[in-house]
Scaffold this active site. Sequence first.
Site, PDB file in Angstrom:
ATOM      1  N   GLU A 154       0.854  -1.202   0.000  1.00  0.00           N
ATOM      2  CA  GLU A 154       0.000   0.000   0.000  1.00  0.00           C
ATOM      3  C   GLU A 154       0.888   1.249   0.000  1.00  0.00           C
ATOM      4  OE1 GLU A 154       0.968   1.201   4.149  1.00  0.00           O
ATOM      5  OE2 GLU A 154      -0.212   2.294   2.673  1.00  0.00           O
ATOM      6  N   LEU A 156      -0.642   4.398   0.941  1.00  0.00           N
ATOM      7  CA  LEU A 156      -1.686   5.316   1.412  1.00  0.00           C
ATOM      8  C   LEU A 156      -1.115   6.253   2.466  1.00  0.00           C
ATOM      9  CD1 LEU A 156      -4.533   2.667   1.915  1.00  0.00           C
ATOM     10  CD2 LEU A 156      -4.008   3.971  -0.168  1.00  0.00           C
ATOM     11  N   GLU A 158      -1.963   8.784   5.583  1.00  0.00           N
ATOM     12  CA  GLU A 158      -3.063   9.118   6.492  1.00  0.00           C
ATOM     13  C   GLU A 158      -3.555  10.525   6.167  1.00  0.00           C
ATOM     14  OE1 GLU A 158      -1.250   6.650  10.241  1.00  0.00           O
ATOM     15  OE2 GLU A 158      -2.731   8.207  10.625  1.00  0.00           O
ATOM     16  N   LEU A 253       9.566  18.173   0.915  1.00  0.00           N
ATOM     17  CA  LEU A 253      10.680  19.098   1.161  1.00  0.00           C
ATOM     18  C   LEU A 253      10.269  20.191   2.140  1.00  0.00           C
ATOM     19  CD1 LEU A 253      12.440  19.622  -2.320  1.00  0.00           C
ATOM     20  CD2 LEU A 253      13.223  18.251  -0.365  1.00  0.00           C
ATOM     21  N   ALA A 255      10.657  21.489   5.607  1.00  0.00           N
ATOM     22  CA  ALA A 255      11.519  21.325   6.791  1.00  0.00           C
ATOM     23  C   ALA A 255      10.699  21.531   8.061  1.00  0.00           C
ATOM     24  CB  ALA A 255      12.657  22.343   6.747  1.00  0.00           C
ATOM     25  N   CYS A 263       4.582   4.638   9.778  1.00  0.00           N
ATOM     26  CA  CYS A 263       5.266   4.034   8.630  1.00  0.00           C
ATOM     27  C   CYS A 263       6.728   4.418   8.503  1.00  0.00           C
ATOM     28  CB  CYS A 263       4.508   4.376   7.356  1.00  0.00           C
ATOM     29  SG  CYS A 263       2.877   3.637   7.343  1.00  0.00           S
ATOM     30  N   LYS A 324       0.878  14.418  12.080  1.00  0.00           N
ATOM     31  CA  LYS A 324       0.690  15.290  10.915  1.00  0.00           C
ATOM     32  C   LYS A 324      -0.741  15.764  10.920  1.00  0.00           C
ATOM     33  CE  LYS A 324      -0.455  13.169   6.927  1.00  0.00           C
ATOM     34  NZ  LYS A 324      -0.443  12.279   5.749  1.00  0.00           N
TER      35      LYS A 324
HETATM   36  C1  UDX Z   1       3.661   7.713   4.472  1.00  0.00           C
HETATM   37  C2  UDX Z   1       3.908   7.623   2.974  1.00  0.00           C
HETATM   38  O1  UDX Z   1       3.752   8.934   2.399  1.00  0.00           O
HETATM   39  C3  UDX Z   1       2.895   6.665   2.331  1.00  0.00           C
HETATM   40  O2  UDX Z   1       3.175   6.548   0.951  1.00  0.00           O
HETATM   41  C4  UDX Z   1       3.030   5.310   3.020  1.00  0.00           C
HETATM   42  O3  UDX Z   1       2.135   4.371   2.461  1.00  0.00           O
HETATM   43  C5  UDX Z   1       2.769   5.452   4.501  1.00  0.00           C
HETATM   44  O4  UDX Z   1       3.698   6.396   5.077  1.00  0.00           O
HETATM   45  P1  UDX Z   1       2.052   8.968   6.122  1.00  0.00           P
HETATM   46  O5  UDX Z   1       3.031   8.496   7.147  1.00  0.00           O
HETATM   47  O6  UDX Z   1       0.612   8.771   6.352  1.00  0.00           O
HETATM   48  O7  UDX Z   1       2.403   8.276   4.675  1.00  0.00           O
HETATM   49  O8  UDX Z   1       2.241  10.538   5.951  1.00  0.00           O
HETATM   50  P2  UDX Z   1       3.158  11.528   5.124  1.00  0.00           P
HETATM   51  O9  UDX Z   1       2.270  12.583   4.623  1.00  0.00           O
HETATM   52  O10 UDX Z   1       4.031  10.818   4.182  1.00  0.00           O
HETATM   53  O11 UDX Z   1       4.082  12.195   6.282  1.00  0.00           O
HETATM   54  C6  UDX Z   1       4.916  11.357   7.037  1.00  0.00           C
HETATM   55  C7  UDX Z   1       5.638  12.242   8.060  1.00  0.00           C
HETATM   56  O12 UDX Z   1       6.578  13.094   7.392  1.00  0.00           O
HETATM   57  C8  UDX Z   1       4.737  13.159   8.875  1.00  0.00           C
HETATM   58  O13 UDX Z   1       5.188  13.192  10.218  1.00  0.00           O
HETATM   59  C9  UDX Z   1       4.948  14.524   8.245  1.00  0.00           C
HETATM   60  O14 UDX Z   1       4.783  15.572   9.191  1.00  0.00           O
HETATM   61  C10 UDX Z   1       6.394  14.439   7.798  1.00  0.00           C
HETATM   62  N1  UDX Z   1       6.699  15.289   6.650  1.00  0.00           N
HETATM   63  C11 UDX Z   1       6.048  15.069   5.477  1.00  0.00           C
HETATM   64  C12 UDX Z   1       7.684  16.270   6.769  1.00  0.00           C
HETATM   65  O15 UDX Z   1       8.247  16.451   7.841  1.00  0.00           O
HETATM   66  N2  UDX Z   1       7.987  17.030   5.679  1.00  0.00           N
HETATM   67  C13 UDX Z   1       7.362  16.842   4.484  1.00  0.00           C
HETATM   68  O16 UDX Z   1       7.669  17.563   3.550  1.00  0.00           O
HETATM   69  C14 UDX Z   1       6.363  15.833   4.377  1.00  0.00           C
END
Ligand code: UDX
Length: 444
Positions: A154, A156, A158, A253, A255, A263, A324
């Site tokens: 997957e 996906l 959240e 990207l 910060a 995940c 998030k």
């Molecule tokens: C992630 C992957 O994106 C997804 O493809 C996988 O299936 C599951 O794990 P998720 O963990 O739900 O999804 O959220 P995501 O939006 O990817 O953010 C993950 C973490 O990274 C969050 O804590 C978010 O705050 C952080 N993040 C995300 C950053 O710090 N900077 C960013 O630019 C993007």
Amino acid sequence: MKNITVVGVGYVGIITGTCFADLGNNVCGLDSSEEKIASLKAGVMPIYQQGLKELADRNVKAGRLSFTTSYEEAINGHQAEFVFICVGTPEGVDGEADLKYVRAAAQSIAEVMDHPLVIINKSTVPVGTGDWVADIVREAQPELIPFSVVSCPEFLREGSAISDFMNPDRTILGSRDPEAAEKVAQLHLPLRAPIVVTNLRTAEMIKYASNAFLATKISFINEIANICEALDADVQEVAAGMGLDGRIGSAMLNAGIGYGGSCFPKDVKALAYMANVKGSHPQLLQAVMDINEFQRKTVVLKTRAILGEDLTGRTVGLLGLAFKAGTDDMREAPSVDIAQMLQAAGATVKGYDPVAMEWAARVIPNIQLADDAYDLVAGCDAVIVCTEWNEFKQLNLERAKELMKQPVIVDGRNIYDPGAMKKAGLIYRGVGRGHDGGASQTTP
Ligand code: UDX
């Protein structure tokens, strides 16, 4: 229309089952939790996901989606053709993925199945698990009944899981049985996205490599942010300039205080574990994890640099608690560690989150929960932004300043503009915002 069973109705399973039902299939959601199944039968969703309840209600009403705790009913009664394993694979010792739930599902499927099945691993599982599941099923079957195992990881996120399911960038399939892979590919045709068919181990590796790369992008921009603070550059503008390069892209990207969730932390550790066990040293993955761990410390360092090292008698508010925006999920949320560090320095910690309050109260000891953002900032010596909820972005800064004991905002998600904060008379620190938005702090 196909008969599909989903084993495990958590974050991945409930989305997978509901969306396949919405595509016109006949889906049965199976879980060992009587409580979870009873809630689903009553129309109560097991996760916070906008739009999920409406989608599930519509498909239950249409007779395409049902729920049970019985393997007999879900596999044979439902005459399943496809069984998706969507159970949790939590982090085990040394970062190794714990596969106890996958084993239990494979064994239970094997023990009851009375007809051929395509068994699909949707859960994120270590490379080699597909063959391991096949061995378990073969050993647990009372009599040999044909089956195939397919890996279909997957992707996906959240908060946007329904949209991500219905509009995937790609579908990845892996199997030793090309016919089984083709059958699963047919299930995904309505999604009109590229379908990559490969072998089991490669499909499992694509999932880990994808998540590890996304986590690497985040730790990379966070390292650049820390350097920007030392060199008086603005990381948001750096990221914007970088992202216009088609080879880099602007996603992931932003910060800030780094990644959390169920995940990225687990998957990067699991991949590093798999590498180490095989004697391949994951130097870059280790750096990604080290930087991510440090990022959540930076906002505490900045707060103590302003208020003083000893925070006894100080009150610090955490604006946003979930890992998030768009979810109530507190797993590996930076706010948990940040609260612990602040309390260890003597501070009283308050917290507010639009949806994660109940979960936060369970995982952050002694946190004082506020009713809304303004109640949160009231009386605080400093406020730290931990989650980029939209409702915080247009906060009335003048009102917030009036309510705060000291006008200090440490923006862990860079949701505010340093100039606007200065204009409002607030002491502002962002992440990598240059001297306008952030005094440099000690880097590791
Ligand atoms: C992630 C992957 O994106 C997804 O493809 C996988 O299936 C599951 O794990 P998720 O963990 O739900 O999804 O959220 P995501 O939006 O990817 O953010 C993950 C973490 O990274 C969050 O804590 C978010 O705050 C952080 N993040 C995300 C950053 O710090 N900077 C960013 O630019 C993007």
